[in-house]
Enzyme design. Structure first.
Site, PDB file in Angstrom:
ATOM      1  N   THR A  75       0.828  -1.208   0.000  1.00  0.00           N
ATOM      2  CA  THR A  75       0.000   0.000   0.000  1.00  0.00           C
ATOM      3  C   THR A  75       0.860   1.255   0.000  1.00  0.00           C
ATOM      4  OG1 THR A  75      -1.882  -1.070   1.074  1.00  0.00           O
ATOM      5  CG2 THR A  75      -1.719   1.312   1.294  1.00  0.00           C
ATOM      6  N   CYS A 329      -7.956  -7.290   1.578  1.00  0.00           N
ATOM      7  CA  CYS A 329      -7.876  -5.862   1.895  1.00  0.00           C
ATOM      8  C   CYS A 329      -9.214  -5.156   1.731  1.00  0.00           C
ATOM      9  CB  CYS A 329      -6.826  -5.192   1.020  1.00  0.00           C
ATOM     10  SG  CYS A 329      -5.157  -5.834   1.296  1.00  0.00           S
TER      11      CYS A 329
END
Length: 387
Positions: A75, A329
């Site tokens: 990320t 996620c």
């Protein structure tokens, strides 16, 4: 839990660290624990361990060590690539191209960029999750500044034709950089970013039996990226913060193991995937494969029509089998899978989609037990739902 079994088929979400990875990190924690920015001998020892690990990661990608930046994971790498590059190239253009099947860490970053004055075109996907090169070329503009195309889709395993993108970009968008999220492919498919026109590329340790909380961003030499974190000036002033030495060493150990066995592992998981899918088709009716046979063998996404995937997931869990309903996620999000929607899947296919993802640690015996349990549970759930 049935016989205390633990069959882990959610390796696209994360993986179990290997003994070699654990041992390498423990050695750092015990013997190279100092701050690598410190000027004393212990600090230099930590710095040496960090730089050596970076070199190992660079060797895996056939690039230089100076092109590797260590981050806290995929990320951060994705955000650093997108926002760091856009800030550095803001005079080059305001147009971004992003696929509709990107991981949220890329897709939502691009959505945020739109609130900062950028335009973004979303590149679609076909019924198997692949982008169209013709559509890609049609979306390119002279003011296109950034192209975001993942290497392997995290839900269905579609492998994108990354090597074909830069030649098209050079014809129509000479100022555009190509950013590739390779979190699901690094260590599974050999990729040399500089050879296929990639300007920036992200990867994450915990997808290849490394630790969580550490990733990398490859930035091709000459590509300008500005920092999004400010402070200690570490890593050539691009990524401030005390270096995660033990995590980086663990990452390098995992990457070294993965690349050493990359062909053997690929063949092994291919056998597991084919074994599971063929027996699903033989034993369970009304199932749909999401993706096609050319997808990455580490991922198998199947819809069991007439069943809510969450119900099947917990039924399998109760018998020691761990799978996923999609991207971990985004597992708590109420909205349906953006990837499956982009592929044109209908409501029943999306509601019944289960992702099985494999690693070299999985065995044929685990697959045989899984198909036995899966056949029983699908039959039971369908009987209950229809009843």
């Amino acid at each position: 839990m049935e016989n205390n079994r633990e069959i882990y088929l959610d390796n696209s979400a994360t993986t179990k660290t290997t003994k070699a990875v654990n041992d390498s990190m423990i050695e750092v924690l015990e013997k190279a624990y100092a701050n690598p920015s410190s000027l004393h001998n212990l600090g230099m020892k930590a710095e040496k361990a960090f730089e050596s690990a970076k070199q190992t990661l660079a060797d895996c990608l056939s690039c230089t060590k100076d092109e590797i930046y260590i981050t806290s994971g995929g990320t951060e790498s994705n955000n650093l690539a997108i926002f760091g590059y856009l800030e550095a190239a803001k005079r080059k253009g305001k147009h971004i191209i992003c696929t509709g099947v990107e991981h949220p860490a890329v897709y939502e970053a691009v959505e945020y960029a739109k609130t900062q004055g950028y335009e973004a075109d979303i590149l679609g996907a076909d019924k198997n999750g692949y982008i169209s090169l013709d559509e890609f070329e049609s979306l390119l503009r002279e003011d296109t500044v950034l192209v975001c195309v993942m290497h392997v889709n995290n839900e269905v395993g579609a492998i994108m034709p990354i090597e074909k993108l830069k030649p098209i970009m050079k014809k129509k968008a000479t100022n555009a950089a190509l950013f590739v999220d390779a979190v699901q492919s690094f260590g599974k498919i050999a990729i040399k970013p500089s050879k296929i026109g990639v300007d920036m590329m992200s990867a994450s340790a915990h997808k290849i039996h490394g630790p969580k909380g550490v990733g990398l961003l490859y930035i091709k030499k000459g590509v300008r990226v500005l920092p999004i974190l400010h402070g200690g000036h570490q890593q050539s002033n691009l990524r401030s913060g005390t270096q995660n030495v033990f995590g980086t060493v663990g990452f390098a150990t995992a990457a070294s193991e993965a690349y050493k066995n990359i062909d053997k592992n690929y063949e092994h998981v291919s056998e597991l995937k084919n074994r599971l899918y063929n027996r699903i088709v033989e034993n369970i009716d009304n199932v749909v494969l999401n993706g096609d046979e050319s997808a990455l063998p580490y991922i198998l996404n199947v819809s069991f029509i007439g069943i809510k995937s969450e119900i099947l997931l917990h039924a399998l869990e109760s018998r020691g089998i761990y799978v996923s309903t999609g991207s971990a996620c985004a597992s708590n999000a109420p909205s349906p899978s953006r990837t499956l929607l982009c592929m044109g899947k209908d409501k029943k296919e999306i509601e019944g989609a289960v992702r099985f993802s494999f690693s070299a640690m999985n065995t044929k015996e685990e697959i045989d037990y899984t198909i036995k349990v899966l056949t029983e549970e699908v039959k039971n759930i369908r009987k209950y739902v229809r009843g």
